[in-house]
Write an enzyme that holds these catalytic residues in place. Structure first.
Site, PDB file in Angstrom:
ATOM      1  N   LYS A 155     -10.051  12.942   8.179  1.00  0.00           N
ATOM      2  CA  LYS A 155      -9.453  12.631   9.471  1.00  0.00           C
ATOM      3  C   LYS A 155      -9.414  13.879  10.352  1.00  0.00           C
ATOM      4  O   LYS A 155      -9.395  15.007   9.843  1.00  0.00           O
ATOM      5  CB  LYS A 155      -8.010  12.138   9.289  1.00  0.00           C
ATOM      6  CG  LYS A 155      -7.851  10.802   8.608  1.00  0.00           C
ATOM      7  CD  LYS A 155      -6.378  10.473   8.450  1.00  0.00           C
ATOM      8  CE  LYS A 155      -6.180   9.132   7.756  1.00  0.00           C
ATOM      9  NZ  LYS A 155      -6.587   7.995   8.598  1.00  0.00           N
ATOM     10  N   ARG A 164      -7.335  -0.676   1.506  1.00  0.00           N
ATOM     11  CA  ARG A 164      -7.797  -1.979   1.015  1.00  0.00           C
ATOM     12  C   ARG A 164      -8.285  -1.891  -0.435  1.00  0.00           C
ATOM     13  O   ARG A 164      -8.217  -2.874  -1.167  1.00  0.00           O
ATOM     14  CB  ARG A 164      -8.882  -2.529   1.944  1.00  0.00           C
ATOM     15  CG  ARG A 164     -10.162  -1.728   1.985  1.00  0.00           C
ATOM     16  CD  ARG A 164     -10.930  -1.913   3.284  1.00  0.00           C
ATOM     17  NE  ARG A 164     -10.240  -1.264   4.397  1.00  0.00           N
ATOM     18  CZ  ARG A 164     -10.714  -1.274   5.650  1.00  0.00           C
ATOM     19  NH1 ARG A 164     -11.837  -1.897   5.935  1.00  0.00           N
ATOM     20  NH2 ARG A 164     -10.047  -0.674   6.618  1.00  0.00           N
ATOM     21  N   LYS A 166       0.854  -1.193   0.000  1.00  0.00           N
ATOM     22  CA  LYS A 166       0.000   0.000   0.000  1.00  0.00           C
ATOM     23  C   LYS A 166       0.885   1.236   0.000  1.00  0.00           C
ATOM     24  O   LYS A 166       1.720   1.412   0.879  1.00  0.00           O
ATOM     25  CB  LYS A 166      -0.900  -0.004   1.235  1.00  0.00           C
ATOM     26  CG  LYS A 166      -1.645   1.305   1.482  1.00  0.00           C
ATOM     27  CD  LYS A 166      -2.331   1.308   2.857  1.00  0.00           C
ATOM     28  CE  LYS A 166      -2.872   2.691   3.198  1.00  0.00           C
ATOM     29  NZ  LYS A 166      -3.465   2.753   4.551  1.00  0.00           N
ATOM     30  N   ASP A 193     -12.030   6.878   4.138  1.00  0.00           N
ATOM     31  CA  ASP A 193     -10.794   6.728   4.908  1.00  0.00           C
ATOM     32  C   ASP A 193     -10.405   5.263   5.076  1.00  0.00           C
ATOM     33  O   ASP A 193      -9.418   4.961   5.728  1.00  0.00           O
ATOM     34  CB  ASP A 193     -10.934   7.411   6.272  1.00  0.00           C
ATOM     35  CG  ASP A 193      -9.594   7.600   6.969  1.00  0.00           C
ATOM     36  OD1 ASP A 193      -8.568   7.644   6.252  1.00  0.00           O
ATOM     37  OD2 ASP A 193      -9.566   7.697   8.214  1.00  0.00           O
ATOM     38  N   ASP A 251      -2.610  10.580   3.381  1.00  0.00           N
ATOM     39  CA  ASP A 251      -3.986  10.155   3.609  1.00  0.00           C
ATOM     40  C   ASP A 251      -4.715  11.160   4.488  1.00  0.00           C
ATOM     41  O   ASP A 251      -4.558  11.163   5.708  1.00  0.00           O
ATOM     42  CB  ASP A 251      -4.005   8.769   4.258  1.00  0.00           C
ATOM     43  CG  ASP A 251      -5.418   8.246   4.449  1.00  0.00           C
ATOM     44  OD1 ASP A 251      -6.336   8.796   3.806  1.00  0.00           O
ATOM     45  OD2 ASP A 251      -5.593   7.291   5.224  1.00  0.00           O
ATOM     46  N   GLU A 286      -9.306   3.426   2.624  1.00  0.00           N
ATOM     47  CA  GLU A 286      -8.895   3.448   1.219  1.00  0.00           C
ATOM     48  C   GLU A 286      -7.807   2.452   0.879  1.00  0.00           C
ATOM     49  O   GLU A 286      -7.681   2.025  -0.269  1.00  0.00           O
ATOM     50  CB  GLU A 286      -8.437   4.863   0.832  1.00  0.00           C
ATOM     51  CG  GLU A 286      -7.005   5.232   1.179  1.00  0.00           C
ATOM     52  CD  GLU A 286      -6.699   5.214   2.675  1.00  0.00           C
ATOM     53  OE1 GLU A 286      -5.539   4.940   3.019  1.00  0.00           O
ATOM     54  OE2 GLU A 286      -7.609   5.476   3.488  1.00  0.00           O
TER      55      GLU A 286
END
EC number: 3.4.11.1
Length: 500
Positions: free
Chosen positions: A277, A351, A265, A347, A270, A349
Protein backbone atom coordinates in the site's frame (compact mmCIF):
# COMPACT_ATOMS: atom_id res chain seq x y z
CA UNK A 1 -16.49 5.71 33.98
CA UNK A 2 -19.68 7.75 33.75
CA UNK A 3 -22.13 6.96 36.55
CA UNK A 4 -25.83 7.02 35.58
CA UNK A 5 -28.67 6.76 38.11
CA UNK A 6 -32.44 6.80 37.72
CA UNK A 7 -34.45 8.48 40.48
CA UNK A 8 -38.05 9.30 41.39
CA UNK A 9 -37.07 12.38 43.34
CA UNK A 10 -34.83 15.09 41.98
CA UNK A 11 -31.59 15.79 43.84
CA UNK A 12 -30.44 19.34 44.55
CA UNK A 13 -26.76 18.58 44.11
CA UNK A 14 -26.47 18.62 40.31
CA UNK A 15 -24.68 21.44 38.52
CA UNK A 16 -26.70 21.16 35.31
CA UNK A 17 -30.42 20.61 34.79
CA UNK A 18 -31.64 19.29 31.42
CA UNK A 19 -35.17 19.78 30.08
CA UNK A 20 -36.63 18.69 26.74
CA UNK A 21 -38.81 20.86 24.50
CA UNK A 22 -40.18 20.05 21.05
CA UNK A 23 -40.57 22.35 18.05
CA UNK A 24 -44.00 23.56 19.20
CA UNK A 25 -42.25 25.31 22.10
CA UNK A 26 -45.06 24.65 24.56
CA UNK A 27 -44.45 24.19 28.27
CA UNK A 28 -46.56 21.66 30.15
CA UNK A 29 -47.59 22.27 33.75
CA UNK A 30 -44.43 20.70 35.15
CA UNK A 31 -42.17 22.80 32.94
CA UNK A 32 -44.16 25.93 33.79
CA UNK A 33 -43.44 25.29 37.46
CA UNK A 34 -39.78 24.71 36.73
CA UNK A 35 -39.67 27.86 34.62
CA UNK A 36 -41.10 29.87 37.51
CA UNK A 37 -38.44 28.49 39.86
CA UNK A 38 -35.82 29.78 37.44
CA UNK A 39 -37.46 33.21 37.07
CA UNK A 40 -38.82 32.61 33.56
CA UNK A 41 -35.46 31.65 32.05
CA UNK A 42 -36.90 28.78 29.98
CA UNK A 43 -39.84 30.76 28.58
CA UNK A 44 -37.63 33.75 27.78
CA UNK A 45 -35.24 31.50 25.88
CA UNK A 46 -37.86 29.79 23.74
CA UNK A 47 -39.64 33.09 23.02
CA UNK A 48 -36.47 34.27 21.31
CA UNK A 49 -36.32 32.01 18.27
CA UNK A 50 -32.91 33.33 17.42
CA UNK A 51 -31.73 31.49 20.53
CA UNK A 52 -33.85 28.34 20.46
CA UNK A 53 -36.29 26.88 17.94
CA UNK A 54 -36.85 23.43 19.42
CA UNK A 55 -35.49 21.67 16.36
CA UNK A 56 -34.10 18.20 16.89
CA UNK A 57 -30.60 18.13 18.33
CA UNK A 58 -30.44 21.80 19.27
CA UNK A 59 -28.85 22.20 22.71
CA UNK A 60 -28.85 25.49 24.58
CA UNK A 61 -26.73 25.84 27.74
CA UNK A 62 -27.79 28.82 29.84
CA UNK A 63 -26.26 30.04 33.12
CA UNK A 64 -28.79 29.79 35.93
CA UNK A 65 -30.15 33.01 37.44
CA UNK A 66 -30.82 31.34 40.80
CA UNK A 67 -28.31 32.64 43.31
CA UNK A 68 -28.62 29.76 45.77
CA UNK A 69 -28.46 26.03 45.15
CA UNK A 70 -26.16 23.78 43.19
CA UNK A 71 -27.72 24.22 39.71
CA UNK A 72 -25.41 26.49 37.74
CA UNK A 73 -26.76 25.80 34.26
CA UNK A 74 -30.02 25.02 32.53
CA UNK A 75 -29.60 22.81 29.45
CA UNK A 76 -32.52 22.94 27.02
CA UNK A 77 -32.59 20.11 24.48
CA UNK A 78 -34.65 20.27 21.29
CA UNK A 79 -36.79 17.26 20.36
CA UNK A 80 -37.97 18.59 16.99
CA UNK A 81 -41.10 16.92 15.66
CA UNK A 82 -41.94 14.27 18.25
CA UNK A 83 -43.65 12.10 15.63
CA UNK A 84 -40.32 11.76 13.83
CA UNK A 85 -38.35 10.75 16.90
CA UNK A 86 -36.72 7.33 16.71
CA UNK A 87 -34.76 5.32 19.24
CA UNK A 88 -31.57 6.14 17.36
CA UNK A 89 -32.33 9.88 17.44
CA UNK A 90 -33.04 9.81 21.17
CA UNK A 91 -29.74 8.05 21.80
CA UNK A 92 -27.89 10.62 19.71
CA UNK A 93 -29.59 13.39 21.66
CA UNK A 94 -28.22 11.86 24.87
CA UNK A 95 -24.75 11.91 23.37
CA UNK A 96 -25.08 15.54 22.34
CA UNK A 97 -26.23 16.55 25.82
CA UNK A 98 -23.17 14.89 27.34
CA UNK A 99 -20.85 16.63 24.87
CA UNK A 100 -22.35 20.05 25.60
CA UNK A 101 -22.01 19.40 29.32
CA UNK A 102 -18.34 18.58 28.82
CA UNK A 103 -17.78 21.78 26.82
CA UNK A 104 -19.42 23.80 29.61
CA UNK A 105 -17.46 21.85 32.26
CA UNK A 106 -20.59 20.66 34.04
CA UNK A 107 -19.56 17.62 36.06
CA UNK A 108 -22.97 16.48 37.36
CA UNK A 109 -26.26 16.81 35.51
CA UNK A 110 -29.88 15.90 36.05
CA UNK A 111 -32.24 15.09 33.18
CA UNK A 112 -35.80 15.99 34.05
CA UNK A 113 -38.40 14.06 32.05
CA UNK A 114 -41.51 15.99 32.93
CA UNK A 115 -43.37 16.16 29.62
CA UNK A 116 -44.77 13.06 27.92
CA UNK A 117 -42.92 12.04 24.76
CA UNK A 118 -45.28 10.65 22.13
CA UNK A 119 -44.76 6.97 21.21
CA UNK A 120 -42.24 6.42 24.01
CA UNK A 121 -42.79 5.69 27.68
CA UNK A 122 -40.79 7.88 30.02
CA UNK A 123 -38.67 4.91 31.11
CA UNK A 124 -37.88 3.94 27.52
CA UNK A 125 -36.98 7.53 26.67
CA UNK A 126 -34.84 7.76 29.81
CA UNK A 127 -32.93 4.56 29.05
CA UNK A 128 -32.26 5.66 25.47
CA UNK A 129 -30.95 9.07 26.49
CA UNK A 130 -28.76 7.38 29.09
CA UNK A 131 -27.47 4.89 26.53
CA UNK A 132 -26.48 7.67 24.15
CA UNK A 133 -24.71 9.61 26.88
CA UNK A 134 -22.87 6.50 28.02
CA UNK A 135 -21.71 5.65 24.49
CA UNK A 136 -20.54 9.24 24.02
CA UNK A 137 -18.46 9.08 27.20
CA UNK A 138 -15.96 6.68 25.60
CA UNK A 139 -12.33 7.78 25.39
CA UNK A 140 -9.13 6.02 24.33
CA UNK A 141 -6.33 7.82 26.14
CA UNK A 142 -4.29 4.92 27.53
CA UNK A 143 -1.16 5.90 25.61
CA UNK A 144 -1.43 9.64 26.28
CA UNK A 145 1.08 10.65 28.96
CA UNK A 146 -0.15 14.25 29.02
CA UNK A 147 -3.60 15.68 28.43
CA UNK A 148 -4.78 19.25 28.06
CA UNK A 149 -7.07 20.47 30.83
CA UNK A 150 -10.06 20.42 28.50
CA UNK A 151 -9.28 16.81 27.56
CA UNK A 152 -9.07 15.74 31.21
CA UNK A 153 -12.56 16.97 32.05
CA UNK A 154 -15.36 14.40 32.14
CA UNK A 155 -18.94 14.39 33.32
CA UNK A 156 -18.94 12.35 36.52
CA UNK A 157 -22.60 11.50 36.91
CA UNK A 158 -26.01 11.81 35.32
CA UNK A 159 -29.17 11.59 37.37
CA UNK A 160 -32.34 10.93 35.39
CA UNK A 161 -35.59 11.94 37.05
CA UNK A 162 -38.47 9.82 35.73
CA UNK A 163 -41.76 8.45 37.01
CA UNK A 164 -40.63 4.81 36.91
CA UNK A 165 -36.98 4.76 37.83
CA UNK A 166 -36.86 1.02 38.55
CA UNK A 167 -38.08 0.06 35.08
CA UNK A 168 -35.82 2.64 33.43
CA UNK A 169 -32.82 1.24 35.30
CA UNK A 170 -33.66 -2.30 34.11
CA UNK A 171 -33.86 -1.15 30.50
CA UNK A 172 -30.59 0.72 30.80
CA UNK A 173 -28.83 -2.25 32.36
CA UNK A 174 -29.17 -4.10 29.04
CA UNK A 175 -28.17 -1.06 27.00
CA UNK A 176 -25.12 -0.53 29.20
CA UNK A 177 -24.03 -4.12 28.63
CA UNK A 178 -24.32 -3.61 24.88
CA UNK A 179 -22.43 -0.31 25.13
CA UNK A 180 -19.63 -2.02 27.04
CA UNK A 181 -19.45 -4.58 24.22
CA UNK A 182 -19.11 -1.65 21.81
CA UNK A 183 -16.34 -0.26 24.03
CA UNK A 184 -14.43 -3.55 23.78
CA UNK A 185 -14.74 -3.37 20.01
CA UNK A 186 -13.56 0.24 19.94
CA UNK A 187 -10.70 -0.52 22.32
CA UNK A 188 -9.30 -3.45 20.37
CA UNK A 189 -9.62 -1.56 17.07
CA UNK A 190 -7.88 1.53 18.46
CA UNK A 191 -5.10 -0.57 19.97
CA UNK A 192 -1.78 -0.20 18.10
CA UNK A 193 -0.91 -3.21 15.97
CA UNK A 194 2.42 -3.78 17.71
CA UNK A 195 0.43 -4.39 20.90
CA UNK A 196 -2.53 -6.40 19.57
CA UNK A 197 -0.66 -9.21 17.85
CA UNK A 198 -2.82 -12.19 16.84
CA UNK A 199 -1.76 -13.97 20.03
CA UNK A 200 -2.55 -11.02 22.31
CA UNK A 201 -5.88 -10.38 20.57
CA UNK A 202 -6.82 -14.05 20.93
CA UNK A 203 -5.98 -13.95 24.64
CA UNK A 204 -8.20 -10.90 25.12
CA UNK A 205 -11.07 -12.69 23.42
CA UNK A 206 -10.67 -15.62 25.82
CA UNK A 207 -10.48 -13.31 28.84
CA UNK A 208 -13.59 -11.32 27.92
CA UNK A 209 -15.84 -14.18 26.76
CA UNK A 210 -15.15 -17.17 28.99
CA UNK A 211 -16.69 -15.49 32.09
CA UNK A 212 -19.93 -15.26 30.07
CA UNK A 213 -19.94 -19.01 29.50
CA UNK A 214 -18.72 -18.88 25.91
CA UNK A 215 -16.49 -21.75 24.79
CA UNK A 216 -13.41 -20.29 23.09
CA UNK A 217 -10.95 -22.34 21.06
CA UNK A 218 -7.77 -20.75 19.71
CA UNK A 219 -6.42 -22.64 16.71
CA UNK A 220 -2.77 -22.17 15.73
CA UNK A 221 -0.99 -22.50 12.41
CA UNK A 222 -0.11 -26.19 12.78
CA UNK A 223 -3.75 -27.19 13.22
CA UNK A 224 -4.87 -24.82 10.47
CA UNK A 225 -2.36 -26.45 8.14
CA UNK A 226 -3.78 -29.86 9.03
CA UNK A 227 -7.25 -28.50 8.24
CA UNK A 228 -6.05 -27.34 4.83
CA UNK A 229 -6.48 -23.60 5.39
CA UNK A 230 -4.04 -22.55 2.70
CA UNK A 231 -5.80 -19.27 1.95
CA UNK A 232 -5.70 -17.88 5.49
CA UNK A 233 -2.19 -19.16 6.15
CA UNK A 234 -0.92 -17.67 2.91
CA UNK A 235 -1.95 -14.20 4.02
CA UNK A 236 -0.03 -14.43 7.29
CA UNK A 237 3.07 -16.26 6.08
CA UNK A 238 5.09 -13.04 5.72
CA UNK A 239 4.66 -12.09 9.37
CA UNK A 240 6.78 -13.21 12.30
CA UNK A 241 3.58 -13.29 14.40
CA UNK A 242 1.70 -16.57 14.12
CA UNK A 243 -1.81 -16.43 12.64
CA UNK A 244 -4.74 -17.58 14.78
CA UNK A 245 -8.27 -18.74 14.18
CA UNK A 246 -10.46 -18.01 17.19
CA UNK A 247 -13.69 -19.99 17.47
CA UNK A 248 -16.36 -18.84 19.94
CA UNK A 249 -19.44 -20.92 20.71
CA UNK A 250 -22.39 -19.72 22.76
CA UNK A 251 -25.07 -22.36 23.39
CA UNK A 252 -27.98 -20.50 24.93
CA UNK A 253 -30.77 -22.13 22.97
CA UNK A 254 -32.25 -25.61 22.76
CA UNK A 255 -30.87 -28.06 20.22
CA UNK A 256 -33.78 -27.30 17.89
CA UNK A 257 -32.84 -23.60 17.77
CA UNK A 258 -30.86 -23.07 14.54
CA UNK A 259 -27.26 -21.92 14.78
CA UNK A 260 -26.09 -18.62 13.36
CA UNK A 261 -22.44 -18.18 12.46
CA UNK A 262 -20.80 -14.76 12.66
CA UNK A 263 -17.49 -14.64 10.80
CA UNK A 264 -15.06 -11.74 10.99
CA UNK A 265 -12.00 -10.57 9.10
CA UNK A 266 -9.22 -9.93 11.59
CA UNK A 267 -6.27 -8.53 9.67
CA UNK A 268 -4.35 -7.04 12.57
CA UNK A 269 -2.30 -4.85 10.27
CA UNK A 270 -2.48 -4.68 6.50
CA UNK A 271 0.55 -3.39 4.65
CA UNK A 272 -0.81 -4.88 1.45
CA UNK A 273 2.00 -7.42 1.52
CA UNK A 274 4.17 -7.55 -1.62
CA UNK A 275 1.42 -5.50 -3.34
CA UNK A 276 2.43 -2.77 -0.92
CA UNK A 277 0.00 0.00 0.00
CA UNK A 278 1.04 3.67 -0.26
CA UNK A 279 2.59 4.87 3.01
CA UNK A 280 0.09 7.72 3.34
CA UNK A 281 -2.51 6.73 5.93
CA UNK A 282 -1.17 3.18 6.19
CA UNK A 283 -1.34 3.61 9.96
CA UNK A 284 -5.13 3.41 9.65
CA UNK A 285 -4.75 -0.25 8.73
CA UNK A 286 -4.81 -0.96 12.46
CA UNK A 287 -8.58 -0.86 11.90
CA UNK A 288 -8.52 -3.65 9.31
CA UNK A 289 -9.65 -6.11 11.96
CA UNK A 290 -12.88 -4.18 12.58
CA UNK A 291 -15.06 -7.02 11.29
CA UNK A 292 -13.59 -9.48 13.77
CA UNK A 293 -14.01 -6.95 16.59
CA UNK A 294 -17.68 -6.50 15.69
CA UNK A 295 -18.17 -10.26 15.89
CA UNK A 296 -16.50 -10.47 19.31
CA UNK A 297 -18.53 -7.49 20.54
CA UNK A 298 -21.76 -9.12 19.38
CA UNK A 299 -20.81 -12.33 21.19
CA UNK A 300 -20.26 -10.32 24.39
CA UNK A 301 -23.64 -8.61 24.04
CA UNK A 302 -25.53 -11.84 23.31
CA UNK A 303 -23.84 -13.99 25.96
CA UNK A 304 -24.01 -11.21 28.55
CA UNK A 305 -27.80 -11.16 28.23
CA UNK A 306 -28.02 -14.97 28.26
CA UNK A 307 -30.21 -14.88 25.16
CA UNK A 308 -31.84 -18.22 24.24
CA UNK A 309 -29.94 -18.57 20.96
CA UNK A 310 -27.07 -20.60 19.53
CA UNK A 311 -24.35 -18.40 18.08
CA UNK A 312 -20.92 -19.24 16.76
CA UNK A 313 -18.24 -16.65 16.12
CA UNK A 314 -15.20 -17.38 13.96
CA UNK A 315 -12.47 -14.80 13.40
CA UNK A 316 -9.27 -15.18 11.43
CA UNK A 317 -6.43 -13.15 12.96
CA UNK A 318 -3.47 -12.49 10.67
CA UNK A 319 -0.90 -9.86 9.74
CA UNK A 320 -0.35 -9.08 6.05
CA UNK A 321 3.34 -8.21 5.94
CA UNK A 322 6.03 -8.11 3.24
CA UNK A 323 9.10 -10.27 3.81
CA UNK A 324 11.25 -12.86 2.09
CA UNK A 325 8.66 -15.43 3.09
CA UNK A 326 5.61 -13.40 2.08
CA UNK A 327 2.97 -14.52 -0.38
CA UNK A 328 3.72 -13.41 -3.95
CA UNK A 329 1.36 -12.10 -6.63
CA UNK A 330 0.65 -15.09 -8.84
CA UNK A 331 0.79 -17.68 -6.06
CA UNK A 332 -1.95 -20.30 -6.03
CA UNK A 333 -3.37 -21.42 -2.68
CA UNK A 334 -5.63 -24.34 -1.84
CA UNK A 335 -8.46 -23.41 0.49
CA UNK A 336 -10.01 -25.59 3.18
CA UNK A 337 -12.90 -26.27 0.78
CA UNK A 338 -10.48 -27.78 -1.73
CA UNK A 339 -11.03 -24.96 -4.21
CA UNK A 340 -7.94 -23.14 -5.46
CA UNK A 341 -7.38 -19.40 -5.70
CA UNK A 342 -4.81 -17.44 -7.68
CA UNK A 343 -3.51 -14.51 -5.65
CA UNK A 344 -3.21 -11.75 -8.24
CA UNK A 345 -3.00 -9.03 -5.60
CA UNK A 346 -1.72 -9.67 -2.09
CA UNK A 347 -3.63 -6.59 -0.90
CA UNK A 348 -6.92 -8.38 -1.59
CA UNK A 349 -6.23 -10.58 1.41
CA UNK A 350 -9.36 -10.28 3.52
CA UNK A 351 -11.44 -12.46 1.23
CA UNK A 352 -8.78 -15.19 1.48
CA UNK A 353 -9.04 -15.13 5.28
CA UNK A 354 -12.83 -15.24 5.11
CA UNK A 355 -12.86 -18.08 2.58
CA UNK A 356 -11.33 -20.50 5.07
CA UNK A 357 -13.14 -19.02 8.09
CA UNK A 358 -16.65 -19.30 6.61
CA UNK A 359 -15.94 -22.82 5.36
CA UNK A 360 -14.70 -23.89 8.78
CA UNK A 361 -17.83 -22.44 10.42
CA UNK A 362 -20.10 -24.36 8.04
CA UNK A 363 -18.17 -27.63 8.26
CA UNK A 364 -18.00 -27.71 12.05
CA UNK A 365 -21.28 -26.13 13.15
CA UNK A 366 -23.75 -26.62 10.25
CA UNK A 367 -25.32 -23.16 10.71
CA UNK A 368 -28.61 -22.13 9.14
CA UNK A 369 -27.21 -18.68 8.48
CA UNK A 370 -23.75 -17.17 8.01
CA UNK A 371 -23.09 -13.44 8.37
CA UNK A 372 -19.57 -12.29 7.64
CA UNK A 373 -18.33 -8.84 8.60
CA UNK A 374 -15.23 -7.29 7.10
CA UNK A 375 -13.46 -4.05 6.28
CA UNK A 376 -13.07 -5.64 2.89
CA UNK A 377 -12.82 -3.13 0.05
CA UNK A 378 -12.00 0.48 -0.61
CA UNK A 379 -14.52 0.20 -3.43
CA UNK A 380 -17.42 0.10 -0.97
CA UNK A 381 -16.27 3.43 0.44
CA UNK A 382 -16.20 4.91 -3.06
CA UNK A 383 -19.77 3.70 -3.56
CA UNK A 384 -21.32 4.46 -0.17
CA UNK A 385 -18.93 6.76 1.69
CA UNK A 386 -19.07 6.65 5.47
CA UNK A 387 -22.88 6.66 5.74
CA UNK A 388 -23.73 3.07 4.82
CA UNK A 389 -22.03 -0.30 4.95
CA UNK A 390 -22.62 -2.58 1.99
CA UNK A 391 -24.89 -5.60 2.36
CA UNK A 392 -24.65 -8.52 -0.06
CA UNK A 393 -26.91 -11.51 0.45
CA UNK A 394 -28.27 -14.62 -1.24
CA UNK A 395 -31.51 -14.29 0.74
CA UNK A 396 -33.88 -11.33 0.40
CA UNK A 397 -35.57 -11.90 3.76
CA UNK A 398 -32.23 -11.97 5.58
CA UNK A 399 -31.05 -8.81 3.83
CA UNK A 400 -34.32 -7.00 4.57
CA UNK A 401 -34.13 -7.88 8.27
CA UNK A 402 -30.53 -6.70 8.56
CA UNK A 403 -31.30 -3.44 6.75
CA UNK A 404 -34.33 -2.78 8.97
CA UNK A 405 -32.35 -3.38 12.16
CA UNK A 406 -29.52 -1.22 10.83
CA UNK A 407 -31.89 1.72 10.46
CA UNK A 408 -33.18 1.21 14.00
CA UNK A 409 -29.74 1.29 15.62
CA UNK A 410 -28.27 3.82 13.17
CA UNK A 411 -25.79 1.34 11.73
CA UNK A 412 -27.09 1.67 8.21
CA UNK A 413 -26.79 -0.92 5.45
CA UNK A 414 -27.33 -0.54 1.70
CA UNK A 415 -28.19 -3.59 -0.39
CA UNK A 416 -25.58 -4.24 -3.07
CA UNK A 417 -25.97 -6.47 -6.13
CA UNK A 418 -24.84 -10.01 -6.79
CA UNK A 419 -24.81 -11.09 -10.44
CA UNK A 420 -23.41 -13.89 -12.59
CA UNK A 421 -21.40 -11.34 -14.57
CA UNK A 422 -19.60 -10.23 -11.41
CA UNK A 423 -18.95 -13.85 -10.55
CA UNK A 424 -17.42 -14.51 -13.98
CA UNK A 425 -15.00 -11.62 -13.41
CA UNK A 426 -13.10 -13.61 -10.76
CA UNK A 427 -12.43 -16.65 -12.93
CA UNK A 428 -8.74 -17.51 -13.23
CA UNK A 429 -6.79 -18.98 -16.13
CA UNK A 430 -4.81 -21.32 -13.87
CA UNK A 431 -6.95 -21.84 -10.74
CA UNK A 432 -10.60 -22.10 -9.77
CA UNK A 433 -10.78 -18.39 -9.11
CA UNK A 434 -8.69 -15.25 -8.71
CA UNK A 435 -8.76 -12.98 -5.68
CA UNK A 436 -9.50 -9.85 -7.75
CA UNK A 437 -11.69 -9.14 -10.77
CA UNK A 438 -10.33 -9.19 -14.29
CA UNK A 439 -11.54 -5.67 -15.12
CA UNK A 440 -9.28 -3.18 -13.31
CA UNK A 441 -11.19 -0.72 -11.12
CA UNK A 442 -14.59 -2.25 -11.86
CA UNK A 443 -17.10 -3.55 -9.28
CA UNK A 444 -14.44 -4.20 -6.65
CA UNK A 445 -16.82 -4.72 -3.74
CA UNK A 446 -19.14 -6.91 -5.83
CA UNK A 447 -16.37 -9.22 -7.07
CA UNK A 448 -15.03 -9.49 -3.51
CA UNK A 449 -18.48 -10.54 -2.30
CA UNK A 450 -18.70 -13.15 -5.06
CA UNK A 451 -15.35 -14.57 -3.99
CA UNK A 452 -16.77 -15.22 -0.50
CA UNK A 453 -20.04 -16.48 -1.97
CA UNK A 454 -18.15 -19.32 -3.67
CA UNK A 455 -17.46 -20.69 -0.19
CA UNK A 456 -21.08 -20.64 0.99
CA UNK A 457 -22.70 -24.06 0.84
CA UNK A 458 -26.01 -24.71 -0.88
CA UNK A 459 -28.98 -24.09 1.40
CA UNK A 460 -27.12 -21.75 3.77
CA UNK A 461 -28.50 -18.22 4.13
CA UNK A 462 -25.64 -15.76 3.84
CA UNK A 463 -25.01 -12.05 4.20
CA UNK A 464 -21.72 -10.25 3.69
CA UNK A 465 -21.34 -6.86 5.37
CA UNK A 466 -18.54 -4.73 3.93
CA UNK A 467 -17.89 -2.16 6.66
CA UNK A 468 -14.72 -0.59 5.26
CA UNK A 469 -16.25 2.89 5.13
CA UNK A 470 -17.90 2.89 8.55
CA UNK A 471 -15.61 0.98 10.94
CA UNK A 472 -13.61 4.06 11.86
CA UNK A 473 -14.11 7.79 11.50
CA UNK A 474 -11.79 10.78 11.20
CA UNK A 475 -14.23 12.96 13.12
CA UNK A 476 -16.25 12.71 16.30
CA UNK A 477 -19.94 11.81 16.23
CA UNK A 478 -22.75 12.26 18.72
CA UNK A 479 -21.96 8.82 20.15
CA UNK A 480 -18.19 8.87 20.36
CA UNK A 481 -14.84 10.43 19.49
CA UNK A 482 -12.99 9.96 16.23
CA UNK A 483 -11.30 6.62 15.74
CA UNK A 484 -12.97 3.23 16.01
CA UNK A 485 -16.77 3.40 15.83
CA UNK A 486 -17.66 -0.08 17.05
CA UNK A 487 -19.92 -0.52 14.04
CA UNK A 488 -21.77 -3.81 13.82
CA UNK A 489 -22.07 -4.77 17.48
CA UNK A 490 -25.50 -3.25 18.04
CA UNK A 491 -26.67 -4.26 14.56
CA UNK A 492 -25.82 -7.92 15.06
CA UNK A 493 -27.07 -8.00 18.66
CA UNK A 494 -30.47 -6.62 17.74
CA UNK A 495 -30.76 -8.83 14.66
CA UNK A 496 -30.07 -11.91 16.75
CA UNK A 497 -32.42 -10.84 19.55
CA UNK A 498 -35.37 -9.94 17.33
CA UNK A 499 -35.23 -12.44 14.51
CA UNK A 500 -33.91 -15.71 15.87
Amino acid sequence: MLNINFVNEESSTNQGLVVFIDEQLKLDSNLIGLDQQHHGLISKTIQNKLQFTGKYGQIKVIPSVIKSGEVRYLIIAGLGNEEKLTEAKIEELGGKILQHAICAKISTICLKLTNRISRFTSQTFASLVASGAFLASYRFNKYRTTLKEAEKFAVESIEIFTDNSTEAAKLFEVKKLIAEAVFFTRDICNEPSNIKTPQVYAERIVDILEPFGVDVDVIGEREMKNLGMGALLGVGQGSQNESKLVVMEYKGGNKDVPTIALVGKGVIFDTGGISLKPSSNMHLMRYDMGGSAAVVGAMIAVAGQKLPVNIVGVVGLVENMPSGNAQRPGDVVTTMSGQTAEVLNTDAEGRLVLADAVWYAQEKFKPKCVIDVATLTGAITVALGSTYAGCFSNNDELADKLIKVGEEVNEKLWRMPLHDEYDAMINSDIADMANIGNVPGAAGSCTAAHFIKRFIKDGVDWAHLDIAGVANSNKASALGPKGAVGYGVRLLEKFIKEYI
